[in-house]
Design an enzyme around this catalytic site. Structure first.
Site, PDB file in Angstrom:
ATOM      1  N   LYS A 149       0.880  -1.295  -0.052  1.00 21.69           N
ATOM      2  CA  LYS A 149       0.037   0.024  -0.208  1.00 21.69           C
ATOM      3  C   LYS A 149       0.874   1.213   0.147  1.00 21.69           C
ATOM      4  O   LYS A 149       0.609   2.270  -0.692  1.00 21.69           O
ATOM      5  CB  LYS A 149      -0.843  -0.062   1.187  1.00 21.69           C
ATOM      6  CG  LYS A 149      -1.976  -1.146   1.073  1.00 21.69           C
ATOM      7  CD  LYS A 149      -2.827  -1.491   2.177  1.00 21.69           C
ATOM      8  CE  LYS A 149      -3.690  -2.453   2.156  1.00 21.69           C
ATOM      9  NZ  LYS A 149      -4.423  -2.912   3.494  1.00 21.69           N
ATOM     10  N   GLN A 193      -4.346  -1.562   9.518  1.00 22.69           N
ATOM     11  CA  GLN A 193      -4.372  -2.665   9.007  1.00 22.69           C
ATOM     12  C   GLN A 193      -4.773  -3.785  10.084  1.00 22.69           C
ATOM     13  O   GLN A 193      -4.679  -3.824  11.194  1.00 22.69           O
ATOM     14  CB  GLN A 193      -2.655  -3.081   8.722  1.00 22.69           C
ATOM     15  CG  GLN A 193      -2.727  -4.635   7.840  1.00 22.69           C
ATOM     16  CD  GLN A 193      -3.475  -4.520   6.562  1.00 22.69           C
ATOM     17  OE1 GLN A 193      -2.870  -3.612   5.670  1.00 22.69           O
ATOM     18  NE2 GLN A 193      -4.023  -5.552   6.446  1.00 22.69           N
ATOM     19  N   ASP A 230     -10.958   2.992   4.218  1.00 22.97           N
ATOM     20  CA  ASP A 230     -11.296   1.603   3.818  1.00 22.97           C
ATOM     21  C   ASP A 230     -12.824   1.518   3.800  1.00 22.97           C
ATOM     22  O   ASP A 230     -13.025   0.255   3.475  1.00 22.97           O
ATOM     23  CB  ASP A 230     -10.706   0.739   5.315  1.00 22.97           C
ATOM     24  CG  ASP A 230      -9.560  -0.130   5.196  1.00 22.97           C
ATOM     25  OD1 ASP A 230      -9.325  -0.396   3.690  1.00 22.97           O
ATOM     26  OD2 ASP A 230      -8.879  -0.372   5.717  1.00 22.97           O
TER      27      ASP A 230
END
Ligand code: NAP
Length: 294
Positions: free
Chosen positions: A53, A97, A120
């Protein structure tokens, strides 16, 4: 193989090139998009995801800030960091994460992220906006699947779509996005008695299960579009040991479907591309709100 192989890598590359232009435009206005990526603990798979990412951000002109913490970081410590990132004007997206260590409540952490930085798309507010059909951050994986479906040119209106899997991050939002595109949607899961009965009637099947060979050729209607979200490591002793495999029996289903995504090279690259898209979109929104007359 008769089906069109949907090339997620190429579609993601094209999208990322467009996002790089948008990011460069913002940077030229002194408003470079910024993404904070927070990793707690030393899970090797998470470390790889995070590295990918961060690399993708760099390639797109998005400023990325990687914050790494030891596995014993107290929950309060993480929440304090998120509060600081919420207040940081240079940060437009915050990604924590998953999975988090067991002593940290993931739901609490997700809800601590400011709704306007939830790139997200996992928060209750983002989920509610999706349900209500309002603009908001869409979860990256199902949103990427929608782009792949669109790339085939299929008109989803009135089509029957079957989603296998009902997780909050993939299956449920996927079904809602298909519904919003006017498909008739069936959601299947581990308690669905006869999965094939549903998939055989589907014009579009999205498999998000986490189990190899869940969808075989006999379960697919000729001409269907098949999207394979699954990412499964092939067990020891099998051909291609250690490599990735999807939920779909690619070789046989490709003989029946009209279009199909491979694993790897299908949904995976799109997930990262949509994260970048949400981050750039967030920075654009912020810039527009700060310059209302433009
Ligand atoms: P998850 O939370 O474990 O959900 C799996 C879903 O599949 C559940 O709803 C489960 O039903 C259902 N299921 C399990 N066995 C089934 C069966 N035999 N028949 C029908 N449904 C069944 O997984 P997830 O997070 O949604 O992820 C699904 C897969 O996608 C995994 O392989 C994951 O690694 C992959 N993934 C890939 C990406 C990417 O970027 N490519 C991103 C996210 C996830 P119940 O609800 O009844 O248990």
């Amino acid at each position: 193989m008769t089906a069109l192989r949907i090339d997620g890598t190429a579609i993601a590359r094209q999208l990322r090139a467009e996002l790089a232009e948008r990011a460069a435009r913002l940077a030229s206005l002194g408003h470079r998009p910024g993404l904070a990526v927070v990793l707690v603990g030393d899970d090797p798979a998470s470390a790889i995801y995070v590295r990918n990412k961060v690399k993708a951000c760099e390639e797109t002109g998005i400023r990325s800030v990687l914050e790494r913490y030891a596995a014993d970081l107290p929950e309060g410590g993480l929440l304090a960091r998120i509060a600081a990132l919420n207040d940081d004007a240079k940060i437009h997206g915050i990604l924590v994460q998953m999975p988090l260590p067991k002593h940290i409540a993931a739901a609490k952490v997700i809800e601590a992220i400011s709704a306007d930085k939830d790139v997200d798309g996992y928060s209750i507010e983002s989920a509610g906006r999706l349900v209500a059909g309002l603009p908001g951050f869409r979860p990256c994986t199902p949103w990427g699947c929608m782009k792949l479906i669109e790339s085939t040119g299929i008109d989803l209106r009135g089509k029957h779509a079957v989603v296998i899997g009902r997780s909050n991050t993939v299956g449920k939002p996927m079904a809602l996005m298909l519904l919003q595109a006017d498909a008739t949607v069936t959601i299947c899961h581990s308690r669905t008695p006869d999965l094939a009965e549903h998939t055989r009637r589907a014009d579009v099947v999205v498999a998000a299960v986490g189990r190899r060979h869940t969808l075989t050729a006999a379960m697919v209607k000729p001409g269907a579009v098949v999207i394979d979200v699954g990412m499964n490591r092939i067990a020891d002793g099998e051909p291609r040991t250690g490599k990735l495999s999807g939920d779909v029996d690619f070789e046989t289903v490709a003989e029946v479907a009209s279009a199909i995504t491979p694993v790897p090279g299908g949904v995976g690259p799109m997930t990262i591309a949509m994260l970048l898209a949400n981050t750039v979109e967030s920075a654009e929104r912020k810039w527009r709100s700060a310059t209302p007359l433009v």
